[in-house]
Scaffold this motif. Structure first.
Motif, PDB file in Angstrom:
ATOM      1  N   TYR A  11       6.707 -13.669  -1.553  1.00  0.00           N
ATOM      2  CA  TYR A  11       6.562 -12.407  -0.832  1.00  0.00           C
ATOM      3  C   TYR A  11       5.125 -12.207  -0.365  1.00  0.00           C
ATOM      4  CZ  TYR A  11       6.741  -7.424   0.205  1.00  0.00           C
ATOM      5  OH  TYR A  11       6.656  -6.198   0.832  1.00  0.00           O
ATOM      6  N   VAL A  12       4.168 -12.461  -1.236  1.00  0.00           N
ATOM      7  CA  VAL A  12       2.756 -12.310  -0.865  1.00  0.00           C
ATOM      8  C   VAL A  12       2.409 -13.257   0.284  1.00  0.00           C
ATOM      9  CG1 VAL A  12       0.391 -12.635  -1.684  1.00  0.00           C
ATOM     10  CG2 VAL A  12       2.067 -11.475  -3.134  1.00  0.00           C
ATOM     11  N   ALA A  13       2.927 -14.479   0.232  1.00  0.00           N
ATOM     12  CA  ALA A  13       2.669 -15.438   1.315  1.00  0.00           C
ATOM     13  C   ALA A  13       3.294 -14.968   2.620  1.00  0.00           C
ATOM     14  CB  ALA A  13       3.206 -16.812   0.926  1.00  0.00           C
ATOM     15  N   ALA A  14       4.495 -14.391   2.552  1.00  0.00           N
ATOM     16  CA  ALA A  14       5.160 -13.912   3.763  1.00  0.00           C
ATOM     17  C   ALA A  14       4.380 -12.787   4.417  1.00  0.00           C
ATOM     18  CB  ALA A  14       6.581 -13.458   3.430  1.00  0.00           C
ATOM     19  N   LEU A  15       3.800 -11.899   3.623  1.00  0.00           N
ATOM     20  CA  LEU A  15       2.998 -10.813   4.194  1.00  0.00           C
ATOM     21  C   LEU A  15       1.735 -11.365   4.838  1.00  0.00           C
ATOM     22  CD1 LEU A  15       3.223  -7.857   1.655  1.00  0.00           C
ATOM     23  CD2 LEU A  15       4.720  -8.440   3.557  1.00  0.00           C
ATOM     24  N   ARG A  16       1.138 -12.356   4.221  1.00  0.00           N
ATOM     25  CA  ARG A  16      -0.094 -12.921   4.761  1.00  0.00           C
ATOM     26  C   ARG A  16       0.157 -13.617   6.096  1.00  0.00           C
ATOM     27  NH1 ARG A  16      -1.575 -15.120   0.381  1.00  0.00           N
ATOM     28  NH2 ARG A  16      -0.636 -17.165   0.748  1.00  0.00           N
ATOM     29  N   GLU A  17       1.339 -14.178   6.265  1.00  0.00           N
ATOM     30  CA  GLU A  17       1.644 -14.954   7.472  1.00  0.00           C
ATOM     31  C   GLU A  17       2.472 -14.189   8.488  1.00  0.00           C
ATOM     32  OE1 GLU A  17       3.700 -18.181   5.678  1.00  0.00           O
ATOM     33  OE2 GLU A  17       1.924 -18.907   4.583  1.00  0.00           O
ATOM     34  N   ARG A  18       2.702 -12.896   8.245  1.00  0.00           N
ATOM     35  CA  ARG A  18       3.590 -12.153   9.132  1.00  0.00           C
ATOM     36  C   ARG A  18       2.972 -12.011  10.520  1.00  0.00           C
ATOM     37  NH1 ARG A  18       0.679  -8.291   6.489  1.00  0.00           N
ATOM     38  NH2 ARG A  18       0.087  -6.426   7.680  1.00  0.00           N
ATOM     39  N   GLY A  19       3.836 -11.923  11.508  1.00  0.00           N
ATOM     40  CA  GLY A  19       3.398 -11.727  12.885  1.00  0.00           C
ATOM     41  C   GLY A  19       3.987 -10.445  13.444  1.00  0.00           C
ATOM     42  N   ARG A 437      -5.896   9.955   5.593  1.00  0.00           N
ATOM     43  CA  ARG A 437      -4.664   9.311   6.054  1.00  0.00           C
ATOM     44  C   ARG A 437      -4.627   7.874   5.543  1.00  0.00           C
ATOM     45  NH1 ARG A 437      -2.492   8.986  12.354  1.00  0.00           N
ATOM     46  NH2 ARG A 437      -0.463   8.041  11.892  1.00  0.00           N
ATOM     47  N   LEU A 438      -3.440   7.465   5.074  1.00  0.00           N
ATOM     48  CA  LEU A 438      -3.236   6.085   4.652  1.00  0.00           C
ATOM     49  C   LEU A 438      -3.014   5.198   5.872  1.00  0.00           C
ATOM     50  CD1 LEU A 438      -0.906   6.404   1.535  1.00  0.00           C
ATOM     51  CD2 LEU A 438      -3.105   5.236   1.594  1.00  0.00           C
ATOM     52  N   HIS A 439      -3.697   4.048   5.901  1.00  0.00           N
ATOM     53  CA  HIS A 439      -3.531   3.049   6.959  1.00  0.00           C
ATOM     54  C   HIS A 439      -3.282   1.710   6.266  1.00  0.00           C
ATOM     55  CE1 HIS A 439      -5.132   5.576  10.357  1.00  0.00           C
ATOM     56  NE2 HIS A 439      -5.708   6.191   9.338  1.00  0.00           N
ATOM     57  N   THR A 440      -2.036   1.384   6.020  1.00  0.00           N
ATOM     58  CA  THR A 440      -1.743   0.162   5.276  1.00  0.00           C
ATOM     59  C   THR A 440      -2.165  -1.085   6.043  1.00  0.00           C
ATOM     60  OG1 THR A 440       0.109   1.295   4.224  1.00  0.00           O
ATOM     61  CG2 THR A 440       0.069  -1.086   4.042  1.00  0.00           C
ATOM     62  N   ASP A 441      -2.221  -1.005   7.374  1.00  0.00           N
ATOM     63  CA  ASP A 441      -2.640  -2.175   8.150  1.00  0.00           C
ATOM     64  C   ASP A 441      -4.103  -2.518   7.916  1.00  0.00           C
ATOM     65  OD1 ASP A 441      -2.951   0.373   9.685  1.00  0.00           O
ATOM     66  OD2 ASP A 441      -4.033  -0.924  11.070  1.00  0.00           O
ATOM     67  N   GLY A 442      -4.864  -1.611   7.282  1.00  0.00           N
ATOM     68  CA  GLY A 442      -6.278  -1.875   7.058  1.00  0.00           C
ATOM     69  C   GLY A 442      -6.570  -2.710   5.833  1.00  0.00           C
ATOM     70  N   ALA A 443      -5.543  -3.046   5.036  1.00  0.00           N
ATOM     71  CA  ALA A 443      -5.801  -3.773   3.797  1.00  0.00           C
ATOM     72  C   ALA A 443      -6.424  -5.145   4.061  1.00  0.00           C
ATOM     73  CB  ALA A 443      -4.509  -3.904   2.993  1.00  0.00           C
ATOM     74  N   ASP A 444      -5.915  -5.878   5.052  1.00  0.00           N
ATOM     75  CA  ASP A 444      -6.463  -7.206   5.340  1.00  0.00           C
ATOM     76  C   ASP A 444      -7.917  -7.112   5.804  1.00  0.00           C
ATOM     77  OD1 ASP A 444      -4.034  -8.317   4.673  1.00  0.00           O
ATOM     78  OD2 ASP A 444      -3.312  -8.436   6.735  1.00  0.00           O
TER      79      ASP A 444
END
Length: 492
Positions: A11-19, A437-444
């Protein structure tokens, strides 16, 4: 490696490689459930409103402050940069707690004698089944509380509501939203005199069977035990009646993939044990001592909290306000979880604090400087996140090792607790007159700014906070006002 740990790694790998994803809005599930044939109990909007519900009155107000339709929002459309987009203003109905994409994937079931489902649209309880369910649900917990709770509230996730838009990331968003609601329940419960315990270790299959849930579509993610301020009646032990019928069409099952495998593994994994340190070690040195935080009541932030759609005013915030945000985000909660992840800070505009990256030491209430970068590179950030970053005063970032634990339950628990920490911070921000505000896209991007790339540590979420724009493009007001001593509504 065990199947549960393999599911986490995949799952962690899938999130890292998601497009990028193509979103089919025509396939969007409904945002709430109904049991149309069930007996219904209308709930008062406030615990002190006249009603014959006894102990259900504070539980009803608690549910409204979690998932109810509680706000009117006068909204002027803006583009991703916060500029007016043209067109007429909109009048929207809002809920008290934030939800990723406003998709609201979490449902609530209350056992207070009989078993009920909360209908947020009509602010009512739907009786799913008769019988004494409270002790049965409490017995499913790994650490049942003593004394016996008066009521049990189960938060479940209808995963497809988020996954249809966000793909596998939707599972993580649902878990974090459960944490947001748990933090809100603790804050509102304290105001109402309701003792709330948050339990993340329990027998999933048994809880879901007692609630009549289809685990392929909906999973129990947290069990909240409630000790109510007064109990005026005892429930009779009634024979089990038939299940109430759920409304159609029901959401589709989780599609095959990493999220479905992780959900299945977490359901069958009872443990939440770390095999190695789950958070980075604290940096050496004395650090920067923070001032004593001002007293904050988190419940005061509930009606004031709103996600700013147009960013922030580029103004610094007081250091004491930051101290309060960090202290509340790291505060332990009553329950059986693992505890708050490591809290990192990207500070841009704080009076008395140099811009840069910091690690918070909750035990000593000090900050350790870990880098000079305060603004992450744009990278994969969405336009509204990039816009907010330009003017936000701080970014709060919970960090952990996602692969440190034994099994999928450990990973799920860390995501829920990240949502709890971030929302406690957001409620503190709102209580202090600021916005977040939460911005989950900012984690990377936060991983890059904090120097975590190439390590085993990862950012879990990304909370931006700062001074709200005066007036702003959105104006939120509560639909109902609390009653006065005379029983009427407060004057407008």
């Amino acid at each position: 490696m065990s199947p549960a740990n393999t599911a986490v790694r995949d799952y962690v790998a899938a999130l890292r490689e998601r497009g990028p994803l193509a979103i089919d809005w025509s396939a969007a599930p409904t945002r709430h459930k109904r049991y149309p044939d069930a007996a219904r109990i209308p709930l008062p909007h406030y615990a002190k409103s006249p009603s014959g519900l006894g102990e259900l009155a504070p539980a009803g107000e608690l549910l409204r402050e979690l998932l109810g339709i509680a706000r009117l929002i006068w909204y002027h459309p803006t583009d991703d940069q916060g500029s007016p987009a043209g067109g007429p203003p909109l009048l929207l109905l809002g809920r008290p707690a934030p939800s990723g994409g406003a998709l609201y994937p979490v449902e609530a079931y209350l056992a207070c004698g009989d078993l009920y489902h909360y209908d947020p649209v009509h602010h009512a309880l739907e009786r799913v089944r008769q019988g004494e369910h409270t002790p049965e649900l409490a017995a499913c917990l790994a650490s049942p509380p003593a004394p016996q709770p008066h009521a049990v509230l189960v938060l479940s996730g209808v995963f497809l509501r988020s996954i249809f838009k966000y793909g596998d990331l939707g599972y993580r968003l649902v878990c974090q939203e459960v944490g947001v609601l748990a933090a809100q329940a603790l804050a509102v419960g304290r105001r109402l005199g309701v003792e709330v315990g948050v339990h993340l270790r329990f027998e999933d299959a048994r809880v879901e069977r007692l609630l009549g849930l289809d685990s392929a579509r909906e999973g129990a993610l947290a069990v909240l035990t409630l000790r109510l301020p007064t109990v005026r009646r005892r429930h009779r032990h009634l024979p089990r009646g038939p299940w109430a019928r759920e409304s159609e069409p029901r959401p589709r099952p989780l599609p095959p993939g990493p999220a479905a495998a992780l959900h299945l593994a977490a359901r069958s994994d009872p443990g939440s044990v770390a095999r190695r340190p789950a958070v980075p070690p604290l940096p050496p040195g004395p650090g920067l001592a923070l001032p004593d935080p001002p007293p904050v009541r988190l419940a005061d932030g509930v009606p004031r909290r709103a996600s700013p759609p147009a960013g922030y005013r580029p103004e610094p915030i007081p250091l004491r306000s930051l101290a309060a945000v960090l202290a509340e985000a790291a505060r332990p909660y009553p329950g059986d979880g693992l505890g708050t992840a490591a809290l990192y800070l990207l500070a841009q505009r704080v009076r008395g604090l140099s811009p840069g990256a910091y690690r918070y030491d909750a035990g000593r209430h000090v900050l350790h400087r870990v880098g000079a970068t305060a603004v992450p590179e744009a990278g994969r950030l969405l336009a509204n996140t990039r816009n907010a970053l330009r003017t936000a005063a701080i970014a709060l970032v919970p960090v952990t090792d996602p692969l440190a634990g034994m099994g999928a339950r450990w990973y799920r628990t860390r995501q829920i607790e990240a949502g709890m920490a971030a929302h406690r911070a957001a409620l503190t921000v709102a209580a202090l007159g600021l916005a977040a505000r939460l911005h989950t896209d900012g984690a990377d991007a936060a991983d890059q700014a904090l120097g975590l790339v190439g390590t085993r540590w990862r950012s879990l979420t990304f909370l931006l906070a700062g001074t709200p724009r005066a007036g702003g493009p959105a104006l939120a007001r509560p639909i109902h006002r609390p009653p006065t001593r005379g029983g009427g509504a407060e004057p407008s």
